[in-house]
Write an enzyme that holds these catalytic residues in place. Structure first.
Site, short mmCIF file in Angstrom:
data_model
loop_
_atom_site.label_atom_id
_atom_site.label_comp_id
_atom_site.label_asym_id
_atom_site.label_seq_id
_atom_site.Cartn_x
_atom_site.Cartn_y
_atom_site.Cartn_z
N SER A 17 -25.72 13.31 -9.26
CA SER A 17 -26.16 14.65 -8.95
C SER A 17 -27.52 14.55 -8.28
O SER A 17 -28.30 13.65 -8.59
CB SER A 17 -26.27 15.45 -10.25
OG SER A 17 -27.23 16.48 -10.11
N HIS A 70 -1.30 21.85 -26.52
CA HIS A 70 -2.32 22.91 -26.47
C HIS A 70 -3.74 22.32 -26.40
O HIS A 70 -4.70 22.96 -26.80
CB HIS A 70 -2.23 23.84 -27.69
CG HIS A 70 -0.84 24.31 -27.98
ND1 HIS A 70 -0.30 25.47 -27.45
CD2 HIS A 70 0.15 23.75 -28.72
CE1 HIS A 70 0.94 25.61 -27.87
NE2 HIS A 70 1.25 24.57 -28.64
N LYS A 107 -26.31 12.27 -14.39
CA LYS A 107 -24.92 12.61 -14.08
C LYS A 107 -24.16 11.51 -13.36
O LYS A 107 -24.67 10.82 -12.50
CB LYS A 107 -24.86 13.87 -13.19
CG LYS A 107 -25.25 15.14 -13.88
CD LYS A 107 -24.32 15.56 -15.01
CE LYS A 107 -23.00 16.09 -14.53
NZ LYS A 107 -23.14 17.41 -13.92
N GLU A 111 -11.68 15.09 -9.01
CA GLU A 111 -11.96 16.51 -8.76
C GLU A 111 -11.50 16.94 -7.38
O GLU A 111 -10.90 18.00 -7.19
CB GLU A 111 -13.46 16.79 -8.92
CG GLU A 111 -13.91 16.84 -10.37
CD GLU A 111 -15.40 17.04 -10.51
OE1 GLU A 111 -15.80 17.64 -11.50
OE2 GLU A 111 -16.18 16.58 -9.65
#
Ligand code: ARG
Length: 468
Positions: free
Chosen positions: A282, A161, A288, A295
């Site tokens: 970024s 979980h 970043k 991804e």
């Protein structure tokens, strides 16, 4: 007798030229030219068989093979002119062959149809692409094994979980990935058995009246046997669906790895470093470093499952035998192959450069009461029923939460207020090291067990790559 449209297939039958848009609409050459090499191989084998069976002369066969070899070279060097007037890869090559060698070129199509030709080409194409996919799978699996070896005793929290559950080793976690890829590899090999069956000779749908030898063509092309039913073999694309299902499972697995890499590389987890070469920044936020490769792979998993659904829907309700619908099988199939190979390759390139941050994993495992089950098991070994032990440990965890301590940091006297069965030997079970070492049965997370699993896996992988 004049023909209306000399370019049109079976032109004598038609009184009207093809509508210009329909010509573009029905052509497949823009994408099926990707199977040119397989088409040439199939044609060379077909011509060789026709000549061995006395259906073509030796000279005709030689001229065909020479012409096809020349075409292969023209295509390879980018000199070949593809034309949608010739609709697809098969007609383009045959038309060029006739240009080059004259009448013998027109005889190549004796005893076959584009229906068995295209089905053969796709099977040859998939067979060869599966071996490229397997190569990338093996590269990735090898990289995973290497990292697992370095981290067989690196402790991290295991999750259920997405909450800290029990301590595990990072090597054990990685070996879970390895197992998934192993099944993917097996699935590809298994689907190859059904791909490697030859449709040639089925002709349009019913077979041919020429005295062909299908066993010979099958052998020349490395197929395990000719197909058993002509109608079935020109129509069904279940082998392509099966391949795409196997590819979807690979992508599903990669999407899971991606999700974990993305989480682990975040500041909140900080379990790993993904090297700069596989990340981007970024344009607005200077701090970043985005995990682009995982991804993108996670995103691409959706499109392959989409192709699986497309192919299933393409085949659904089609009456026997060949229907033009089947021309729609190629684009999803080709994109599936490209996507799977590229994603596996990106992963195989990236994996050797992933750095585990061992100290952070350890601290995080300490934080989540990961050894609570070990305390319960300890009490059970001392004679308490598991459900009662569960209660006792619940009280100890609550004390830990209230006072900001891990179970291993709570004093013996404090623990003993929950059960008199607890004595000072409890601490060897409450440490993370003790917890993982206790799970030493096959499939468990103990460092020695993980090392043994890696050894076995490495041996099996070497055997698998030899059998490629
Ligand atoms: N381009 C076609 C395909 O991809 C080749 C087979 C065409 N056969 C036919 N009878 N129209 O399926």
């Amino acid at each position: 007798m004049s023909t209306v449209n000399s370019d049109k297939l079976s032109s004598a039958r038609f009184a009207q030229a093809t509508n210009a848009f329909v010509e573009v609409f029905t052509a497949s050459v823009d994408f099926d030219k990707r199977m040119a090499e397989q088409d040439i191989q199939g044609s060379i084998a077909h011509a060789t068989m026709l000549s061995a069976c006395g259906i073509l002369t030796g000279q005709e066969c030689d001229a065909i093979i020479e012409g096809l070899s020349r075409i292969r070279q023209e295509i390879g060097s980018g000199q070949f002119t593809w034309s949608i007037k010739q609709e697809d890869v098969h007609m383009n090559i045959e038309a060029r062959l006739t240009d080059l060698i004259g009448i013998a070129g027109k005889k190549l199509h004796t005893g076959r149809s584009r229906n068995d030709q295209v089905a053969t080409d796709i099977r040859l194409y998939l067979r060869s692409e599966i071996s490229h996919i397997s190569d990338q799978l093996i590269r990735l699996q090898t990289a995973i094994l290497n990292l697992a070896e370095q981290t067989a005793d690196t402790i991290m929290p295991g999750f259920t979980h997405l909450q800290v559950a029990q301590p595990i080793t990072f090597g054990h976690h990685l070996m879970a990935w390895f197992e998934m890829l192993n099944r993917d590899h097996e699935r590809l090999q298994d689907c190859c058995k059904r791909i490697n069956i030859m449709p040639l000779g089925a002709a349009a749908l019913a077979g041919t009246s020429y005295p062909i030898n299908r066993f010979m063509t099958a052998e020349l092309l490395g197929f395990s046997r000719p197909s058993a039913n002509s109608l079935d073999s020109v129509s069904d694309r279940d082998f392509a669906i099966e391949f795409t299902a196997a590819a979807s499972l690979i992508m599903m697995h990669l999407s899971r790895f991606s999700e974990e890499l993305i989480l682990w590389s975040s500041a909140q987890f900080d379990f790993i470093d993904i090297p700069d070469a596989f990340c981007t920044g970024s344009s607005i936020m200077p701090q970043k470093k985005n995990p682009d490769v995982p991804e993108l792979v996670r995103g691409k998993s959706g499109r392959v499952t989409g192709h699986l659904v497309s192919l299933l829907m393409l085949m659904k309700s089609q009456p026997l035998a060949y229907n033009k619908d089947n021309q729609e099988d190629k684009e999803p199939l080709f994109d599936t192959v490209d996507t799977v190979i590229n994603c596996l390759r990106a992963y195989a390139d990236m994996m050797p450069h992933i750095t585990p941050k061992k100290a952070n994993m350890y601290t995080s495992a300490k934080r989540g009461f990961a050894t609570a089950t070990d305390l319960a098991d300890y009490l059970v070994r001392k004679g308490m029923a598991f459900r009662d032990a569960h209660e006792v440990v619940g009280l100890a965890v609550r004390l830990g939460v209230d006072t900001g301590r891990d179970l291993s940091e709570i004093a013996l006297t404090e623990l003993q207020q929950f059960s008199s069965l607890i004595s000072d030997d409890v601490f060897e079970y409450l440490t993370l090291e003790g917890s993982v070492a206790a799970r030493s049965h096959i499939g468990g997370t103990a460092p020695d067990t993980v090392r043994a699993a890696i050894d076995t896996a490495r041996k099996n992988l070497t055997d698998a790559s030899k059998n490629q």
